[in-house]
Structures are given as C-alpha cells and as structure tokens.
Design a protein around this motif. Structure first.
Motif, PDB file in Angstrom:
ATOM      1  N   ALA A  39       8.556  33.171  -0.807  1.00 54.66           N
ATOM      2  CA  ALA A  39       8.197  34.517  -0.373  1.00 54.66           C
ATOM      3  C   ALA A  39       7.520  34.488   0.991  1.00 54.66           C
ATOM      4  CB  ALA A  39       7.277  35.171  -1.405  1.00 54.66           C
ATOM      5  N   SER A  40       6.687  33.476   1.226  1.00 59.91           N
ATOM      6  CA  SER A  40       5.977  33.340   2.512  1.00 59.91           C
ATOM      7  C   SER A  40       6.068  31.892   2.970  1.00 59.91           C
ATOM      8  CB  SER A  40       4.515  33.762   2.371  1.00 59.91           C
ATOM      9  OG  SER A  40       4.397  35.097   1.931  1.00 59.91           O
ATOM     10  N   PRO A  41       7.206  31.501   3.561  1.00 56.54           N
ATOM     11  CA  PRO A  41       7.367  30.111   3.986  1.00 56.54           C
ATOM     12  C   PRO A  41       6.439  29.769   5.147  1.00 56.54           C
ATOM     13  CG  PRO A  41       9.173  31.450   4.818  1.00 56.54           C
ATOM     14  CD  PRO A  41       8.378  32.329   3.897  1.00 56.54           C
ATOM     15  N   ASP A  42       5.970  28.515   5.172  1.00 51.83           N
ATOM     16  CA  ASP A  42       5.120  28.074   6.278  1.00 51.83           C
ATOM     17  C   ASP A  42       5.905  28.060   7.584  1.00 51.83           C
ATOM     18  OD1 ASP A  42       3.005  27.716   4.549  1.00 51.83           O
ATOM     19  OD2 ASP A  42       3.522  25.636   4.113  1.00 51.83           O
ATOM     20  N   SER A  43       7.108  27.513   7.564  1.00 46.84           N
ATOM     21  CA  SER A  43       7.966  27.454   8.746  1.00 46.84           C
ATOM     22  C   SER A  43       9.349  27.007   8.318  1.00 46.84           C
ATOM     23  CB  SER A  43       7.402  26.480   9.786  1.00 46.84           C
ATOM     24  OG  SER A  43       7.376  25.163   9.272  1.00 46.84           O
ATOM     25  N   GLY A  44      10.309  27.141   9.229  1.00 43.43           N
ATOM     26  CA  GLY A  44      11.649  26.653   8.963  1.00 43.43           C
ATOM     27  C   GLY A  44      11.784  25.200   9.383  1.00 43.43           C
TER      28      GLY A  44
END
Length: 375
Positions: A39-44
C-alpha cells in the motif's frame, strides 16, 4: 528443484535444443515501482528478466506427431532480492488425427510440469513472512506441480468443432512448515471442460467453454465461521465459464476479448466460498514496417461471500474479503533490421487494486526495454 538449479537451467536447455527447432531467448531491463505490491512502498527498484524457451515437433507417421516445449524464466531485482522470481515449465503432447465417419477428429494427450520459486514477502508484516515466534516462512509458496490431460476434438463442419477436455493434476509445496504448526497446502485437482469453437469466413474466432473442477487438499482443514478449524479436510468445487473472441478488424488491426469467471464452494460451512470474475481486452496494430503496437487492459474481482474472519495470510496467502483491480499495458515491438530473427520491444504497465482491507490496496507501474532473439 532448488533456486540454484533454476538459475543454471538456461545453459542446460540450450544443450537440449535440436537443429532446425525453435530456440528463443528474450531479455529485458526495467523499473518496477512496487515489487511487493504494498500500500505504501518505500521505493521502487530496477530489475532484469530473461526467458529461454524451446519448442519442437516430431512426426511419428501421417496421422500422429509429438510436440514438446520447455521454458525457463527469471526476474532478478538489483537491491530487493526477496522479490526475485524463477519459473520452469515443460510440456510433452501426443497428437493423433483420425476420421469418425465423414468427419475429422483429434485426440491429444499432454503432460505438463511446472516449478515456481519466489520468496514469500508478507505485506501485513512488511518483511519476509515470519511466525509469531520469529521463524521464517520465506519458502511457503514455492511449489512443483504436474498435470496429465486429454482432449478430444470433433469437427462437425469445416469451421466449427466441439471438444471435451479433462485433466488430473497435483501441486506439491516444497516446504509445508508443519513443524511450526502450519497446515500443508498440497492438493490434487480434477477438471472436466466441454468447449465449442467456431471460425467465420471473415476470420473471426470464437471459443466458448464451461468447466467443473474439484480441488482436494491433503491436510488443509475446513474453517468454521469463527475461523477455527473443523475436522473435515477442505475440498473446493469450481463451476466456471469462459468466452474468447478474436476479431481481425482489417489487415492491420486486431481485437481480442476474453471473459471468464467461476464460483468456488467449499465442503464445510461456506467459510471459503468465493466468486471470481475477470475480463480482458487487447487491441493490436501492425504497421507497414512490421512494427506492432498493442494496448491491453484487464479487470478482475475476487469476492469471498461471507464477511467473516479470513484465513491468516501466512496460512494460505489470501488477503482481504474483496479484491477488485485493473491493469493496463502498452507495448511496442519492432524487428531490428540489421539483425535477422531479432526484435526489440518497449512496454509500460499500470496496475491498481482496491482491497476491502486498506492495508492490501496498492498501485504498481513498470517500464521496460527488451529484445528477443530466435536461434
């Protein structure tokens, strides 16, 4: 089969390819905005992917032939190695063409093998899945599977046919974690599917099928409405229907529509009863220079009918009572004029899902550049 074997397998497959048969190597590099669908990824992260496949055919006599294929593929991320994914597939098919009265028919017997390896990252825990005691569940969903199928196709006109397809299959999860108190997810599956096919004079291809499928788990218990185990072992019954239409609009444009869905019912109190629906549409365009553009979109819904306590994520991987989502992709493919049998491609995708549990809703985008070479 372990992960090291899957990583090394491309070199083995290249050695199996026989002269005059198709060996295809594809590779791509790209960026994934949300590898774990959080839902809230740190980064790709950037990734590299490859696929090596081989297929061939051996004519036994005028009416019979053997078809075979194998494919190996992997997706490896630069920094989040827990998102890496490896897969192996193999198929052997015997085809027999014969006559029934003044009509023709085909009998096909097929054996399929498949292996999947991917670390189980728990979205709810925001890390590789663990038990409450801190024991890792990283291999929870790695599996090997096999399937033996048979299909009888009867052509009652030059353009129409009716077939009956059936299979028996088994899926074996590599690590059951029963020593940690989890239940085995291994199961056997049986399917029966009649199919009607029709191709018009204008080239429109139509396929309609129905199926009934049964899935028998070896040890996974039914759950009551309070989420507690019952004494009976889970058995699923699936009743499904599907429709595929391929419509060549003209010499350059092509449209494909695919609709399918099923109702699944358990043999307990209905705790795991669910309905699944999915629709796909793809529009393709081939230019005078043989470049190919395609726009594809799909939407799906998986709805558990009982608004009750869902199976724990670490037990079955199910998350949320209701999941609804859509994905869209744009692909461009162009032959490389300076290299025979080579094409390059660019692809962009967007996928989102709304989950009844907000912690499992997500958005994901990918952008990639790749090439395919046919030996």
């Amino acid at each position: 089969m372990n992960r090291k074997t899957l990583i090394a397998a491309p070199f083995l497959l290249m050695g199996l390819a026989s002269a005059g048969q198709a060996l295809q190597l594809s590779g791509e590099t790209g960026y994934d905005s949300n590898p774990f669908e959080q839902a809230s990824p740190d980064s790709g992260d950037r990734y590299s992917a490859w696929q090596l496949s081989h297929r061939g055919e051996h004519q036994l006599n005028k009416a019979q032939r053997l078809q075979y294929s194998a494919a190996l593929e992997g997706r490896v991320y630069d920094s989040v190695e827990d998102a890496d994914h490896f897969q192996m597939k193999a198929r052997l098919r015997w085809v027999n063409r014969f006559r029934l009265g003044d009509k023709t028919a085909n009998l096909m017997v097929t054996g399929d093998l498949r292996s999947e390896r991917q670390t189980y990252f728990s979205v709810s825990q925001d890390r590789v899945a663990e038990t409450s005691d801190g024991h890792s569940l990283e291999d929870r969903f790695d599996y090997d599977s096999g399937k033996l199928s048979m299909e009888m196709v009867y052509r009652f006109t030059r353009r129409a046919s009716l077939s009956l397809y059936a299979y028996a299959g088994h899926r074996d999860y590599i690590e059951d974690y029963q020593h940690l108190g989890l239940e085995s997810l291994d199961y056997d599956e049986y399917n029966l599917q009649p199919t009607f096919r029709y191709k018009s004079e204008e080239g429109v291809y139509f396929r309609l099928f129905f199926y009934h499928k049964q899935r028998h788990y070896h040890e996974l218990k039914n759950d009551a409405m309070d989420g507690r185990n019952m004494t009976s072992v889970l058995q699923y019954d699936f009743d499904g229907v599907g429709l595929s239409v391929n419509y060549p609009i003209d010499s350059r444009w092509n449209l494909n529509v695919y609709l399918q869905g099923y109702n699944a019912r358990d043999n307990g109190e209905g705790y795991r009863n669910l309905n699944y629906r999915k629709g796909e549409i793809k529009l393709g365009y081939t230019s005078a220079g043989l470049s190919l553009w395609s726009l594809a979109s799909s939407c799906y819904s998986r709805d558990y009918l009982e608004d009750s306590y869902r199976p724990p994520e670490s037990e079955t991987g199910d998350t949320g009572r209701l999941r609804q989502g859509c994905a869209v992709s744009v692909t461009f493919e162009q032959p490389m004029w300076m290299f025979d049998s080579t094409t390059w491609n660019a692809k962009a995708t967007h996928h989102y899902e709304d989950n009844s549990d907000d912690a499992f809703s997500f958005e994901r985008q990918t952008l990639s550049l790749g090439a395919t070479y046919v030996f």
